[in-house]
Enzyme design. Structure first.
Site, PDB file in Angstrom:
ATOM      1  N   ASN A  76      -1.620  11.872  -1.848  1.00 14.27           N
ATOM      2  CA  ASN A  76      -2.713  12.581  -2.506  1.00 14.27           C
ATOM      3  C   ASN A  76      -2.760  14.044  -2.071  1.00 14.27           C
ATOM      4  OD1 ASN A  76      -3.350  10.117  -3.622  1.00 14.27           O
ATOM      5  ND2 ASN A  76      -5.017   9.678  -2.197  1.00 14.27           N
ATOM      6  N   GLU A 177       0.839   9.574  -7.909  1.00  8.99           N
ATOM      7  CA  GLU A 177      -0.269   8.751  -8.450  1.00  8.99           C
ATOM      8  C   GLU A 177      -1.113   9.528  -9.464  1.00  8.99           C
ATOM      9  OE1 GLU A 177      -2.442   6.955  -5.166  1.00  8.99           O
ATOM     10  OE2 GLU A 177      -0.749   5.623  -4.722  1.00  8.99           O
ATOM     11  N   GLU A 296       5.588   3.837  -1.853  1.00 12.89           N
ATOM     12  CA  GLU A 296       4.480   3.543  -0.937  1.00 12.89           C
ATOM     13  C   GLU A 296       4.280   2.033  -0.914  1.00 12.89           C
ATOM     14  OE1 GLU A 296       0.755   5.703  -1.190  1.00 12.89           O
ATOM     15  OE2 GLU A 296       1.817   7.515  -1.860  1.00 12.89           O
TER      16      GLU A 296
END
Ligand code: AHR
Length: 518
Positions: A76, A177, A296
């Site tokens: 992120n 993401e 991940e």
């Protein structure tokens, strides 16, 4: 006293292989998050730190873990990152708010420091670009800065900043993401697919040798899973080499049987993405294959056990701390066994999953933990990873497993014994990675080695509940390494047959070789 036993038969055949072991399966991840970088891999002034600030106690453990590729700098974090902040004289680098983790980023560690650290470890760099707040231009400029030999403003700036030779980074992630509402700069699949395609074209124009990972769904349970991959790859299929997968699991409400079965979900997730990718291939009449990058994966106690230090609590406090302690999950025996099953799932799909990164490497949901100015140590989950990274070499063998099964709430019927195996023609050695998922019963496991008459020696190691401990036992620097590997007695193969007993809730590596050198 009669001990209850479950049974499993495993058969492998020299002629039934899946293909070469993708060595990039043993990847990891260092994000600018919590204490992964600062007081993790990098702590100037630490008693073991060198003049670059790299902690050598951590470097040694990372080398021992055997990671082959490390993803950086997020996660992120990358979706709000300005890579230029992390290069040039450290004194003039800006301090910034990191909105992803509600932290203050000093930028004392950046691209040069990471590449230097990766070289010191002896691992490959997997670099992510920001497709949240930035786009095509920043990404292509980063490739030029990192990989162009010289003679242009950006490549000469790299040289001026101390790196005469290009970094030669091959592996790049196109954002992170991008489907998630939590992501800075979240996009629709359509918008992201077009952006990924154009960014990929521009990056490859600078360096045609790079390999590109497009962001798939952030997990299989997000509502847009499947449709996201269809749309994104509908735009970007020709421009990319891999699509990413992310998955985290945790034990919920004390249901260990379910938790121990979660790699079944990982199998299904992988197989669903393969089906989706290949349907785009067929529809678009593409000839090349897009493979999978499971960049991940791990056990992560998102809610519950270790959740009191969650980033949300920091955000709610209104503070912007530097490298706060966030998601420093402490792993126990059960978690280590689950990690063993996840590694098995990845290896068994090694014909399409070409890259995998355990998230993350140090402190943040990590196999290695540190204390500032203090020690570094191995968590329970260190061991299955380290041994598989060390011994899974050569070809992946197809494993035929006939095991007793149990019923799990979430995933249905599951094999009690889980396995993967490899065979290395160069050394003549075979390695089996075995799990007994049963909490109460030992497993009687027989292995049939077809076509391997030369395998007459054996050596095995086991991770199990330690004497005096239980399935919740963890490691910590004061109590020492309670969860570690111990020798497992397995008799040498006779006519290609081997028999062994795996204790309840255990992970084992069993190696066979032609000579007594194991
Ligand atoms: O690994 C921790 C975080 O989990 C990453 O930053 C993000 O990509 C994922 O949601």
């Amino acid at each position: 006293m009669l001990t209850r036993m479950t049974h499993a038969n495993i058969i492998v055949d020299r002629d039934f292989t899946l293909g070469p072991v993708p060595r990039r399966l043993f990847g990891s991840f260092v994000e600018h998050m919590g204490r992964a970088v600062y007081t993790g891999v990098f702590e100037p002034g630490h008693p073991t730190a060198d003049t670059d600030g790299y902690r050598h106690d951590v470097l040694d453990l990372v080398r021992e873990l055997g990671v082959t590729v490390v993803r950086y700098p997020g996660g992120n974090f990358v979706s709000g990152y300005t890579w230029e902040d992390g290069v040039g004289p450290v004194a003039s680098r800006p301090r910034r708010l990191d909105a992803a983790w509600h932290s203050t980023e000093t930028n004392a560690f950046g691209l040069h420091e990471f590449v230097g650290w990766a070289r010191a470890v002896g691992t490959e760099v997997m670099q992510a670009v920001n497709l949240g707040t930035r786009g095509v231009d920043a990404a292509r400029e980063l490739v030029e800065y990192a990989n162009h030999p010289g003679g242009t403003r950006l490549s000469d700036l790299r040289r001026l900043n101390g790196a005469e030779e290009p970094f030669g980074i091959k592996l790049w992630c196109l954002g992170n993401e991008m489907d998630g509402p939590w992501q800075i700069g979240q996009k629709t699949a359509h918008d992201y697919g077009l952006l990924a395609k154009e960014t990929a074209k521009a990056m490859r124009a600078v360096d045609p040798s790079i390999e590109l990972v497009v962001a798939g769904s952030s997990g299989a349970d997000i509502a847009t899973f499947g449709a996201w991959e269809q749309t994104v790859l509908g735009h970007a299929y020709e421009e990319v080499d891999y699509v990413s997968l992310h998955a985290y699991y945790q034990e919920v409400d004390g249901d260990a049987a379910d938790f121990l079965a979660c790699a079944v979900d990982m199998d299904r997730y992988i197989e669903s993405v393969i089906a989706t990718v290949d349907s785009v291939r067929a529809r678009g009449k593409h000839t090349k294959h897009v493979d999978l990058s499971f960049d991940e994966w791990n056990v992560w106690y998102v809610v519950g056990r270790d959740a009191d230090d969650q980033p949300a609590a920091i955000a709610a406090s209104g503070r912007w701390p530097q490298h706060p302690r966030i998601i420093e999950d402490t792993y126990n025996v059960t978690d280590a066994v689950v990690v063993g099953t996840m590694l098995n799932s990845l290896l068994r799909h090694g014909d399409r999953v070409r890259i995998a990164n355990q998230a993350q490497l140090v402190n943040v949901i990590a196999p290695i933990r540190t204390e500032p100015n203090g020690p570094a140590w191995r968590q329970s989950t260190f061991w299955p990873f380290a041994r598989m990274a060390q011994y899974a070499r050569g070809e992946v063998l197809r494993t035929s497993v006939r095991s007793d099964r149990y019923e799990s709430q979430k995933y249905g019927d599951v094999d009690v014994v889980d396995a993967s195996a490899t065979w290395d023609a160069r050394t003549g050695e075979a390695a089996f990675f075995l799990v007994n998922r049963s909490l109460e019963e030992a497993a009687s496991v027989s292995i049939t080695l077809r076509g391997f008459p030369e395998l007459v020696h054996c050596s095995a190691e086991l991770l199990r509940v330690p004497d005096g401990g239980n399935r919740f036992t963890t490691n910590d620097p004061s109590a020492g390494e309670r969860v570690r590997l111990r020798a497992l007695n397995v008799a040498a193969p006779l006519d290609g047959q081997v028999q062994m007993t795996l204790p309840p809730l255990s992970w084992a590596v069993v190696r066979f070789g032609p000579a007594d050198t194991l």
